[in-house]
Scaffold this motif. Structure first.
Motif, PDB file in Angstrom:
ATOM      1  N   HIS A   5       0.830  -1.195   0.000  1.00 42.22           N
ATOM      2  CA  HIS A   5       0.000   0.000   0.000  1.00 42.22           C
ATOM      3  C   HIS A   5       0.867   1.247   0.000  1.00 42.22           C
ATOM      4  CE1 HIS A   5      -2.638   3.195   1.587  1.00 42.22           C
ATOM      5  NE2 HIS A   5      -3.592   2.547   0.975  1.00 42.22           N
ATOM      6  N   ASN A   6       1.966   1.151   0.674  1.00 41.56           N
ATOM      7  CA  ASN A   6       2.906   2.263   0.705  1.00 41.56           C
ATOM      8  C   ASN A   6       3.395   2.600  -0.699  1.00 41.56           C
ATOM      9  OD1 ASN A   6       4.197   4.180   2.263  1.00 41.56           O
ATOM     10  ND2 ASN A   6       6.053   2.952   2.468  1.00 41.56           N
ATOM     11  N   LEU A   7       3.554   1.562  -1.487  1.00 42.77           N
ATOM     12  CA  LEU A   7       4.052   1.734  -2.846  1.00 42.77           C
ATOM     13  C   LEU A   7       2.949   2.021  -3.852  1.00 42.77           C
ATOM     14  CD1 LEU A   7       6.863  -0.858  -3.474  1.00 42.77           C
ATOM     15  CD2 LEU A   7       6.751   1.428  -4.437  1.00 42.77           C
ATOM     16  N   LEU A   8       1.837   1.338  -3.702  1.00 37.53           N
ATOM     17  CA  LEU A   8       0.822   1.353  -4.746  1.00 37.53           C
ATOM     18  C   LEU A   8      -0.386   2.196  -4.413  1.00 37.53           C
ATOM     19  CD1 LEU A   8       0.943  -2.472  -5.483  1.00 37.53           C
ATOM     20  CD2 LEU A   8       1.956  -0.682  -6.869  1.00 37.53           C
ATOM     21  N   GLY A   9      -0.514   2.576  -3.160  1.00 36.31           N
ATOM     22  CA  GLY A   9      -1.717   3.294  -2.782  1.00 36.31           C
ATOM     23  C   GLY A   9      -2.908   2.355  -2.729  1.00 36.31           C
ATOM     24  N   ASN A  10      -4.072   2.880  -2.999  1.00 38.32           N
ATOM     25  CA  ASN A  10      -5.294   2.085  -2.860  1.00 38.32           C
ATOM     26  C   ASN A  10      -5.547   1.199  -4.069  1.00 38.32           C
ATOM     27  OD1 ASN A  10      -5.510   3.537  -0.538  1.00 38.32           O
ATOM     28  ND2 ASN A  10      -7.320   4.677  -1.138  1.00 38.32           N
ATOM     29  N   ARG A  11      -4.528   0.587  -4.562  1.00 38.93           N
ATOM     30  CA  ARG A  11      -4.676  -0.344  -5.688  1.00 38.93           C
ATOM     31  C   ARG A  11      -4.913  -1.717  -5.111  1.00 38.93           C
ATOM     32  NH1 ARG A  11      -5.006   2.694 -10.324  1.00 38.93           N
ATOM     33  NH2 ARG A  11      -3.469   4.311 -10.298  1.00 38.93           N
ATOM     34  N   TRP A  12      -6.110  -1.887  -4.605  1.00 34.20           N
ATOM     35  CA  TRP A  12      -6.393  -3.088  -3.834  1.00 34.20           C
ATOM     36  C   TRP A  12      -6.257  -4.354  -4.658  1.00 34.20           C
ATOM     37  CZ3 TRP A  12      -5.718  -1.318   0.629  1.00 34.20           C
ATOM     38  CH2 TRP A  12      -6.213  -0.080   1.020  1.00 34.20           C
ATOM     39  N   ASP A  48      -9.415  -8.383  -3.145  1.00 30.19           N
ATOM     40  CA  ASP A  48      -9.202  -6.948  -3.005  1.00 30.19           C
ATOM     41  C   ASP A  48     -10.179  -6.351  -2.001  1.00 30.19           C
ATOM     42  OD1 ASP A  48     -11.408  -7.389  -4.550  1.00 30.19           O
ATOM     43  OD2 ASP A  48     -10.894  -5.961  -6.101  1.00 30.19           O
ATOM     44  N   ASN A  49     -11.401  -6.871  -2.018  1.00 32.75           N
ATOM     45  CA  ASN A  49     -12.405  -6.367  -1.085  1.00 32.75           C
ATOM     46  C   ASN A  49     -11.995  -6.639   0.362  1.00 32.75           C
ATOM     47  OD1 ASN A  49     -14.819  -4.913  -1.033  1.00 32.75           O
ATOM     48  ND2 ASN A  49     -16.006  -6.736  -0.566  1.00 32.75           N
ATOM     49  N   GLU A  50     -11.466  -7.803   0.597  1.00 31.40           N
ATOM     50  CA  GLU A  50     -11.075  -8.159   1.951  1.00 31.40           C
ATOM     51  C   GLU A  50      -9.914  -7.278   2.417  1.00 31.40           C
ATOM     52  OE1 GLU A  50      -9.684 -12.151   2.428  1.00 31.40           O
ATOM     53  OE2 GLU A  50     -10.018 -12.140   4.584  1.00 31.40           O
ATOM     54  N   ILE A  51      -8.961  -7.101   1.533  1.00 33.92           N
ATOM     55  CA  ILE A  51      -7.807  -6.276   1.892  1.00 33.92           C
ATOM     56  C   ILE A  51      -8.232  -4.835   2.113  1.00 33.92           C
ATOM     57  CG2 ILE A  51      -5.651  -5.335   1.008  1.00 33.92           C
ATOM     58  CD1 ILE A  51      -5.216  -8.068  -0.327  1.00 33.92           C
ATOM     59  N   LYS A  52      -9.106  -4.375   1.266  1.00 32.59           N
ATOM     60  CA  LYS A  52      -9.612  -3.004   1.401  1.00 32.59           C
ATOM     61  C   LYS A  52     -10.320  -2.847   2.751  1.00 32.59           C
ATOM     62  CE  LYS A  52     -13.035  -2.123  -1.277  1.00 32.59           C
ATOM     63  NZ  LYS A  52     -13.763  -1.891  -2.532  1.00 32.59           N
ATOM     64  N   ASN A  53     -11.175  -3.804   3.066  1.00 37.91           N
ATOM     65  CA  ASN A  53     -11.874  -3.745   4.348  1.00 37.91           C
ATOM     66  C   ASN A  53     -10.895  -3.828   5.510  1.00 37.91           C
ATOM     67  OD1 ASN A  53     -14.499  -3.460   3.399  1.00 37.91           O
ATOM     68  ND2 ASN A  53     -14.786  -5.655   3.184  1.00 37.91           N
ATOM     69  N   TYR A  54      -9.935  -4.697   5.376  1.00 35.39           N
ATOM     70  CA  TYR A  54      -8.969  -4.878   6.455  1.00 35.39           C
ATOM     71  C   TYR A  54      -8.178  -3.592   6.680  1.00 35.39           C
ATOM     72  CZ  TYR A  54      -5.420  -6.985   9.404  1.00 35.39           C
ATOM     73  OH  TYR A  54      -4.582  -7.277  10.466  1.00 35.39           O
ATOM     74  N   TRP A  55      -7.814  -2.976   5.568  1.00 37.03           N
ATOM     75  CA  TRP A  55      -7.061  -1.731   5.695  1.00 37.03           C
ATOM     76  C   TRP A  55      -7.900  -0.664   6.400  1.00 37.03           C
ATOM     77  CZ3 TRP A  55      -2.089  -0.236   4.701  1.00 37.03           C
ATOM     78  CH2 TRP A  55      -1.841   1.125   4.780  1.00 37.03           C
ATOM     79  N   ASN A  56      -9.130  -0.532   5.942  1.00 33.16           N
ATOM     80  CA  ASN A  56      -9.971   0.529   6.480  1.00 33.16           C
ATOM     81  C   ASN A  56     -10.336   0.302   7.944  1.00 33.16           C
ATOM     82  OD1 ASN A  56     -10.010   2.006   4.130  1.00 33.16           O
ATOM     83  ND2 ASN A  56     -11.862   1.030   3.352  1.00 33.16           N
TER      84      ASN A  56
END
Length: 346
Positions: free
Chosen positions: A82-89, A101-109
Motif C-alpha cells: 500500500h505504501n508503494l501502490l496506494g489504494n490499488r487493492w 481486493d475487497n477483503e484487503i480493502k476492508n482490512y485496511w480501512n
DNA sequence: AATGGTGCCAACCGCCTAATC
DNA sequence: AGATTAGGCGGTTGGCACCAT
C-alpha cells in the motif's frame, strides 16, 4: 450497435445472497467455468445481475479463498504494498494468494488505518506498521488517515484522503495491457538470491522474479491465473520484491517488474519523487528501522537520486536526449534496468 | 433487559477502459 | 470512427454483531 445490456435491474434480487443462490452459482461455475457474467444469471436460473454474480463468486465463493485471520506477515506485506501502490487493492491482492481486493480493502480501512492513525500500532508480528511506513516515507504520517472510530462519517472516510494519497509519493499504476517484455538482469545472479518466501522471510534459494508474457493484462489478470502462469514457467512467485543494500540499486528493474510495471506505470515515473524515495533500511533512527527478519540490510539511506548521481555521468548531449517529461532518464537509470531505459527512449 | 455506539464486512454504486458492433 | 456495453476496479454504505452503559 455495441453490446446488448448486461441485465435489466427490474425483478432482480438484491442484498445478501442466500445459501441456495450460492449453491446455484457455485454449481454453475463449477460446471461451466467463470466468465460470461452477462448470460450467467439467466442460464443458471438466478435472479441476480451478472455483475453481482461475479462479485459474489470472486469475493466469497471461490474455493481458493482464504478468509479471516490475516497474518502478521500478510499485514506487513499489505502495508508495504500500500505504501508503494496506494489504494490499488486489486494489485495488492494479487500479491496475497487467496485474498480478495475487497477483503484487503476492508482490512485496511478497519484495522491498519486505525492502527496507523493511533500511532501505537503493534501488529501481530514484531514490526510495527508505523515503522514500515516511516521507513520509506518519514513524513507520510502527516497524512490524514481514515479513522473508523467515527463510523461512516464522510469527514473521516478514506475518500476524503484521495487528494492526500494522490499527492503523496505513491506510484500510480493503471490497468492496461503490457506490450513489452523486459528481461530481468539475469546476468547478476547475486541479485536474485534474495526473495521473500510466502511468510515474508528471505529465501536465498528463490528463482528469478517473474516477467510476464507480453500479452498478459497484468492488472486485470486473475491472480490465480497469474500464479499458475508463474508456476508454469517454473518461477516462484515472490510476494514482495526486496531491495537489499548488497544489491544496491542494480536490481531495481526486478523490483519494478515484480510490481508488474507496465507502460502506464512508467509514464507515471515522472510524477514520482525519486529524491525522497529512500531505500528500506535498518540503519539510522528508530523510525527508520525494519525488522531484520525481513530485511537484512546494511545501513542504507541514500536516495535513488543520489544513487543516480553517483552512477555514470553523462555528457550534456546525452543528458538532453534523456530528458523526458522533465525527468532525467539518466537519473532514472539508477532505478530501472538499462534495457527499460532504451525502450523508453524508443 | 433495553438502548445507543462502534466495528466489521458483504454488497452495491459509479466510473473507467477494453471489447464489440 | 464512433457508439455502446461488459467487465473490472475503488469508493461507499447498509445491516448485523458486539460491547458498554
Amino acid at each position: 450497435m455495441g453490446r446488448s445490456p448486461c441485465c435489466s435491474k427490474e425483478g432482480l434480487n438484491r442484498g445478501a445472497w442466500t445459501a441456495m443462490e450460492d449453491k446455484i452459482l457455485t454449481d454453475y461455475i463449477t460446471t461451466h467455468g467463470e466468465g460470461k457474467w452477462r448470460n450467467l444469471p439467466k442460464r443458471a436460473g438466478l435472479k441476480r445481475c451478472g455483475k453481482s454474480c461475479r462479485l459474489r463468486w470472486l469475493n466469497y465463493l471461490r474455493p481458493d479463498i482464504k478468509r479471516g485471520n490475516i497474518t502478521g506477515d500478510e499485514e506487513e506485506l499489505i502495508i508495504r504494498l500500500h505504501n508503494l501502490l496506494g489504494n490499488r487493492w486489486s494489485l495488492i491482492a494479487g500479491r496475497l494468494p487467496g485474498r480478495t481486493d475487497n477483503e484487503i480493502k476492508n482490512y485496511w480501512n478497519t484495522n491498519i488505518g486505525k492502527k496507523i492513525q493511533g500511532g501505537g500500532h503493534q501488529p501481530s508480528s514484531t514490526t510495527s506498521c508505523k515503522q514500515i511506513i516511516l521507513s520509506s516515507h518519514n513524513d507520510r504520517e502527516k497524512l490524514p488517515y481514515y479513522n473508523p472510530t467515527k463510523g461512516h462519517s464522510k469527514a473521516s472516510h478514506p475518500s476524503t484522503h484521495k487528494a492526500a494519497i494522490n499527492s503523496s509519493r505513491v506510484v500510480r499504476t493503471k490497468a492496461s495491457r503490457c506490450t513489452k517484455v523486459v528481461i530481468p538482469a539475469a546476468q547478476h545472479p547475486q541479485k536474485l538470491n534474495h526473495q521473500l518466501d510466502h511468510h515474508g522471510h528471505v529465501d536465498d534459494t528463490t528463482k528469478p522474479a517473474l516477467v510476464h508474457e507480453p500479452s498478459v493484462d497484468v492488472d486485470n489478470h486473475d491472480r490465480d491465473d497469474q500464479v499458475k502462469d508463474d508456476q508454469a514457467v517454473g518461477l516462484q512467485v515472490p510476494l514482495l520484491p526486496l531491495i537489499s543494500s548488497d544489491d544496491n540499486y542494480n536490481n531495481s528493474s526486478e523490483f519494478m517488474m515484480d510490481l508488474e510495471l507496465d507502460e502506464s506505470l512508467l509514464s507515471d515515473l515522472p510524477n514520482f519523487d525519486f529524491l525522497h524515495f529512500t531505500y528500506f533500511g535498518n540503519g539510522g533512527g528508530d523510525d527508520d528501522h525494519i525488522d531484520g527478519n525481513n530485511f537484512d540490510h546494511n545501513n542504507v539511506s541514500t536516495t535513488y537520486n543520489e544513487k543516480a548521481q553517483l552512477s555514470s555521468p553523462k555528457s550534456d548531449d546525452l543528458a538532453a536526449e534523456d530528458m523526458m517529461y522533465g525527468v532525467d532518464l539518466g537519473s532514472m537509470a539508477a532505478l530501472v534496468d538499462p534495457e527499460v531505459l532504451d525502450w523508453i527512449r524508443d
